[in-house]
Design an enzyme around this catalytic site. Structure first.
Site, PDB file in Angstrom:
ATOM      1  CB  SER A 147       6.271  -9.800  14.209  1.00  0.00           C
ATOM      2  OG  SER A 147       6.183 -10.940  15.044  1.00  0.00           O
ATOM      3  CG  ASN A 197       5.345 -22.486  11.701  1.00  0.00           C
ATOM      4  OD1 ASN A 197       5.815 -21.429  12.132  1.00  0.00           O
ATOM      5  ND2 ASN A 197       6.087 -23.433  11.158  1.00  0.00           N
ATOM      6  CB  THR A 231     -21.682   8.941 -20.371  1.00  0.00           C
ATOM      7  OG1 THR A 231     -22.055   9.788 -21.458  1.00  0.00           O
ATOM      8  CG2 THR A 231     -22.913   8.187 -19.894  1.00  0.00           C
ATOM      9  CG  HIS A 232     -17.757   9.969 -22.385  1.00  0.00           C
ATOM     10  ND1 HIS A 232     -16.809   9.105 -22.890  1.00  0.00           N
ATOM     11  CD2 HIS A 232     -18.961   9.491 -22.803  1.00  0.00           C
ATOM     12  CE1 HIS A 232     -17.410   8.164 -23.607  1.00  0.00           C
ATOM     13  NE2 HIS A 232     -18.717   8.367 -23.556  1.00  0.00           N
ATOM     14  CB  SER A 236      -7.525  27.762   2.752  1.00  0.00           C
ATOM     15  OG  SER A 236      -6.338  28.479   2.458  1.00  0.00           O
ATOM     16  CE  LYS A 272     -10.083  26.307  -1.891  1.00  0.00           C
ATOM     17  NZ  LYS A 272      -8.650  26.090  -2.087  1.00  0.00           N
ATOM     18  CG  ASN A 311      -9.950  23.300   0.932  1.00  0.00           C
ATOM     19  OD1 ASN A 311     -10.459  23.818  -0.053  1.00  0.00           O
ATOM     20  ND2 ASN A 311      -8.853  23.750   1.509  1.00  0.00           N
ATOM     21  CD  GLU A 339      -9.141  17.395  -1.188  1.00  0.00           C
ATOM     22  OE1 GLU A 339      -8.185  17.788  -1.877  1.00  0.00           O
ATOM     23  OE2 GLU A 339      -9.610  18.053  -0.244  1.00  0.00           O
ATOM     24  CD  GLN A 397       7.548 -11.636  11.782  1.00  0.00           C
ATOM     25  OE1 GLN A 397       7.536 -12.637  12.506  1.00  0.00           O
ATOM     26  NE2 GLN A 397       8.537 -10.766  11.798  1.00  0.00           N
TER      27      GLN A 397
HETATM   28  N1  ARG Z   1       5.809 -14.009  14.178  1.00  0.00           N
HETATM   29  C1  ARG Z   1       5.653 -15.106  13.283  1.00  0.00           C
HETATM   30  C2  ARG Z   1       4.781 -14.722  12.099  1.00  0.00           C
HETATM   31  O1  ARG Z   1       4.108 -13.765  12.205  1.00  0.00           O
HETATM   32  C3  ARG Z   1       5.069 -16.274  13.982  1.00  0.00           C
HETATM   33  C4  ARG Z   1       5.442 -17.574  13.397  1.00  0.00           C
HETATM   34  C5  ARG Z   1       6.878 -17.832  13.611  1.00  0.00           C
HETATM   35  N2  ARG Z   1       7.229 -19.121  13.140  1.00  0.00           N
HETATM   36  C6  ARG Z   1       8.502 -19.465  12.965  1.00  0.00           C
HETATM   37  N3  ARG Z   1       8.699 -20.670  12.511  1.00  0.00           N
HETATM   38  N4  ARG Z   1       9.478 -18.659  13.221  1.00  0.00           N
HETATM   39  O2  ARG Z   1       4.772 -15.359  11.092  1.00  0.00           O
END
Ligand code: ARG
Length: 460
Positions: free
Chosen positions: A25, A112, A157-158, A279, A285, A287, A292, A324
């Site tokens: 990640s 965690n 409205t509408h 454009s 144009k 735009n 948008e 993750q």
């Molecule tokens: N990169 C992980 C996440 O974003 C961090 C936590 C990883 N925990 C694990 N038990 N592998 O969730």
């Protein structure tokens, strides 16, 4: 393939290339580096305070973390996919810098609770910066509204001409929406601002932590009461995304109106050159690309909310790697709404109002018909339902003659309702119509000026 140096103890082989690719990640969670380092510093200081690690080790850890922060700030840090995520990238670098003491930082902690802590800190920062952008957006709207408290435009409205309103009144409707958006972000912030740190992997830890100290050290209101909840809750991110999605929906409505208003068919406003594009083939144009894109960004922000709702649905406690997937959704939504807000603020600040075209359109479509009906109720004391019928016949007469309501003679009006007197002319003009709508929250210039003053005071 060598085993992972952080958790490879029980592994004979390293991960397959594809495993590394799906698992890593770091490409996106590197955005958490400042939060990750701040949380590690508070954790290390607390461990030393509690005698869990030595003061000397803590000092080395804190010094090393500051150095890493500077390296990343300056773009001198080499991130590695092999190290999966920001947490292990930082820890590995710490080991390079200070040696064995680095291994003590992860005492009584897990990735965690670490990632939950970092992510909460990031979302809290994002909310604070979005709130400032929302204030700038409101300020731009209020300034434009103040200049246009008596500028007459058609209210729809509408998308059918309904009644004349003032442009200032229309803009202030978006100020109200933005203020509720701010309230939603404030509520998401309160949900976010609790500390999971010390929940460890899921069950808490046998070490004598001071969770109040780490919570307060990071500016959280309190430590979370349940370690399972600490590592597995993502409702704070859902609340954030929901506030983003609702705000993006509001922005998309104004964006759509800007697209309509700036089209040659309406000509109500002209966007500045700074917020228009040309454009490549049609030289005439101008735009409204930015509007948008804001209109479309809404879809992607809503998509992020739906993504995380889907990830979290039916996920058993406690942590699962599914989570993750929370970060890219949140990062993308936060980036999208920040950009959308800035673009909308710029467009509102710069747009020129074409009062003549607005007024002309406001007079079309028999927009003062309700004023006639109201006059009949007020002066002739007829029930509204009957006044509505009489007015309908007057509208049909004007339509047949191909003229506006104000162009009908008194005689013609009296042929439909003999009780009508010349006094009715006073309510037929656009200015009289808007000026008469003085009920609280109404469109009259007087009320709009009051509301502008109210918001100027609020936004000071
Ligand atoms: N990169 C992980 C996440 O974003 C961090 C936590 C990883 N925990 C694990 N038990 N592998 O969730």
């Amino acid at each position: 393939m060598t085993t992972n140096e952080m958790w490879g103890g029980r592994f004979a082989q390293g991960p397959a290339g594809i495993m590394e690719e799906i698992n890593a990640s770091i490409d996106f969670d590197r955005r958490l580096y400042a939060q990750d380092i701040a949380a590690s510093k508070v954790h290390a200081a607390m461990l030393a305070e509690r005698g869990i690690i030595s003061q000397a080790d803590a000092a080395a850890i804190l010094g090393g973390l500051d150095k890493i922060k500077a390296e990343i700030d300056q773009g001198k840090f080499t991130f590695s996919r092999k190290l999966e995520d920001i947490h292990m990238n930082v820890e590995a670098r710490l080991k390079d810098l200070i040696g064995e003491a680095a291994g003590r930082l992860h005492t009584a902690r897990s990735r965690n609770d670490q990632v939950a802590t970092d992510f909460r800190l990031w979302v809290r920062d994002a909310i604070d910066s979005l709130d400032a952008r929302l204030v700038a957006f409101q300020t731009a709207l209020v300034a434009k509204a103040g200049q246009n408290s008596a500028t007459v435009m058609p209210g729809f409205t509408h998308l059918q001409t309904a009644q004349p309103i003032t442009f200032g009144h229309h803009l202030l409707a978006y100020v109200e929406m933005a203020s509720r958006d701010r309230a939603r972000f404030a509520s998401a912030r309160a949900c976010t601002n609790e500390s999971p740190l010390g929940s460890a992997a899921l069950a808490g830890t046998s070490f004598p932590l001071d969770r109040d100290a780490t919570a307060h050290g990071l500016g959280f209101m309190r430590p979370m009461r349940n370690s399972l909840d600490g590592v597995s809750a993502r409702d704070f991110a859902l609340e954030f995304l929901s506030a983003c999605a609702i705000m993006a929906t509001h922005l998309s409505r104004l964006a759509e109106e800007i697209v309509l208003w700036s089209s040659p068919a309406f000509k109500f406003i002209t966007l500045s050159d700074a917020f228009s594009t040309g454009s490549s083939i049609m030289p005439q144009k101008r735009n409204p690309d930015a509007a948008e894109l804001v209109r479309a960004k809404c879809a992607r922000v809503t998509g992020s909310l739906v993504t995380l709702l889907g990830v979290m649905k039916a996920l058993p406690l406690a942590y699962a790697k599914d989570m993750q997937e929370d970060k890219e959704a949140v990062f993308d939504a936060a980036d999208s709404v920040a950009l959308a807000l800035a673009a909308m603020t710029g467009m509102v600040e710069d747009l020129k109002v074409n009062e003549i075209a607005m007024r002309k359109a406001a007079g079309e479509g028999f927009s003062t018909a309700t004023d006639i009906a109201d006059w009949i109720v007020r002066v002739l004391k007829k029930p509204f339902r009957e006044a509505h019928h009489i007015t309908g016949r007057i509208v049909a007469m004007a339509e047949g003659r191909g003229c506006g309501l104000a162009d009908l003679s008194l005689k013609e009006l009296q042929s439909v309702e003999p009780g009508i007197t010349a006094d009715i002319q006073s309510v037929l003009s656009l200015d009289a119509s808007v000026a008469s709508r003085t009920s609280f929250g109404g469109t009259s210039p007087e009320r709009v000026r009051e509301q502008v003053r109210y918001w100027q005071e609020q936004l000071k």
